[in-house]
Motif scaffolding. Sequence first.
Motif, mmCIF file in Angstrom:
data_model
loop_
_atom_site.group_PDB
_atom_site.id
_atom_site.type_symbol
_atom_site.label_atom_id
_atom_site.label_comp_id
_atom_site.label_asym_id
_atom_site.label_seq_id
_atom_site.Cartn_x
_atom_site.Cartn_y
_atom_site.Cartn_z
ATOM 1 N N ASN A 43 0.822 -1.205 0.000
ATOM 2 C CA ASN A 43 0.000 0.000 0.000
ATOM 3 C C ASN A 43 0.860 1.261 0.000
ATOM 4 N N VAL A 161 -4.451 7.373 -11.981
ATOM 5 C CA VAL A 161 -5.548 7.364 -11.007
ATOM 6 C C VAL A 161 -6.342 6.067 -11.105
ATOM 7 N N ALA A 162 -6.624 5.633 -12.329
ATOM 8 C CA ALA A 162 -7.424 4.416 -12.523
ATOM 9 C C ALA A 162 -6.690 3.180 -12.011
ATOM 10 N N SER A 163 -5.408 3.058 -12.345
ATOM 11 C CA SER A 163 -4.644 1.884 -11.910
ATOM 12 C C SER A 163 -4.458 1.884 -10.393
ATOM 13 N N THR A 165 -6.500 3.252 -8.230
ATOM 14 C CA THR A 165 -7.798 2.938 -7.640
ATOM 15 C C THR A 165 -8.057 1.439 -7.629
ATOM 16 N N ALA A 166 -7.805 0.787 -8.752
ATOM 17 C CA ALA A 166 -8.020 -0.657 -8.844
ATOM 18 C C ALA A 166 -7.110 -1.413 -7.877
ATOM 19 N N LEU A 168 -5.661 -0.227 -5.097
ATOM 20 C CA LEU A 168 -6.051 0.065 -3.714
ATOM 21 C C LEU A 168 -7.220 -0.814 -3.279
ATOM 22 N N LEU A 169 -8.199 -0.957 -4.149
ATOM 23 C CA LEU A 169 -9.331 -1.827 -3.845
ATOM 24 C C LEU A 169 -8.878 -3.276 -3.694
ATOM 25 N N SER A 187 -11.603 -2.109 2.272
ATOM 26 C CA SER A 187 -11.322 -1.597 0.924
ATOM 27 C C SER A 187 -11.620 -0.104 0.828
ATOM 28 N N LEU A 191 -8.926 2.819 -0.028
ATOM 29 C CA LEU A 191 -9.168 3.609 -1.233
ATOM 30 C C LEU A 191 -9.247 5.101 -0.922
ATOM 31 N N ILE A 192 -10.015 5.462 0.092
ATOM 32 C CA ILE A 192 -10.161 6.886 0.440
ATOM 33 C C ILE A 192 -8.836 7.482 0.885
ATOM 34 N N TRP A 195 -6.718 8.055 -2.273
ATOM 35 C CA TRP A 195 -7.217 9.211 -3.029
ATOM 36 C C TRP A 195 -6.819 10.527 -2.366
#
Length: 213
Positions: A43, A161-163, A165-166, A168-169, A187, A191-192, A195
Amino acid sequence: MASHQQNSDLKLTVPAAAAPESGKQYDYSKRSQWLRAAVLGANDGLVSTASLLMGIGSVKTDVKAMILTGFAGLVAGACSMAIGEFVSVYSQLDIEVAQLRRDKKAAAAAGEIDDGSSKEDLPNPVQAAAASALTFSVGAMVPLLAASFITDYRARIASIVASATAALLAFGWLGAALGKAPVVRSSARVLIGGWMAMGITFGLTKLIGSKSL
């Protein structure tokens, strides 16, 4: 008659005593040490590298500058995680070894035999350091690879950002699943937090860069 009654009692009590053993479940708290190091490393690698890329991307559109910044962050972060984990776990090892010595002296004074079996459970600083460095690098590679092959600036930022986000989830879900914790809550928390780190880094760097560069 009494003998028959005793045999009946034995038949009733033996299964009851054995039932807890047969239904014994794995203690997931035993995973906490290595799971913490692995999830924390991955992380941290993901969030710190993605934030670095977002920060440098807020003031520079050059892909080369972004990739060099991300790679430097990967190497520096992996080394930092490894050293920090090594020092931390070694301190824990020193404390536990000292306690084992005290227990051994107390057992010897009481005439008891110390089999030394608890030494197998001692933490391994080298293993912890290697795991932290490896997982940090794995996490850091996600946004770094996402930005490496995209020349368009806006598409590159969106890809990071997209990668992130995925990933992190996925990290949040994995940590919760391995530790048998609530998946959605874990999750969402991961994620938060990611971000927020990326957003703050992007905003502050852009603010400072627009005024001083």
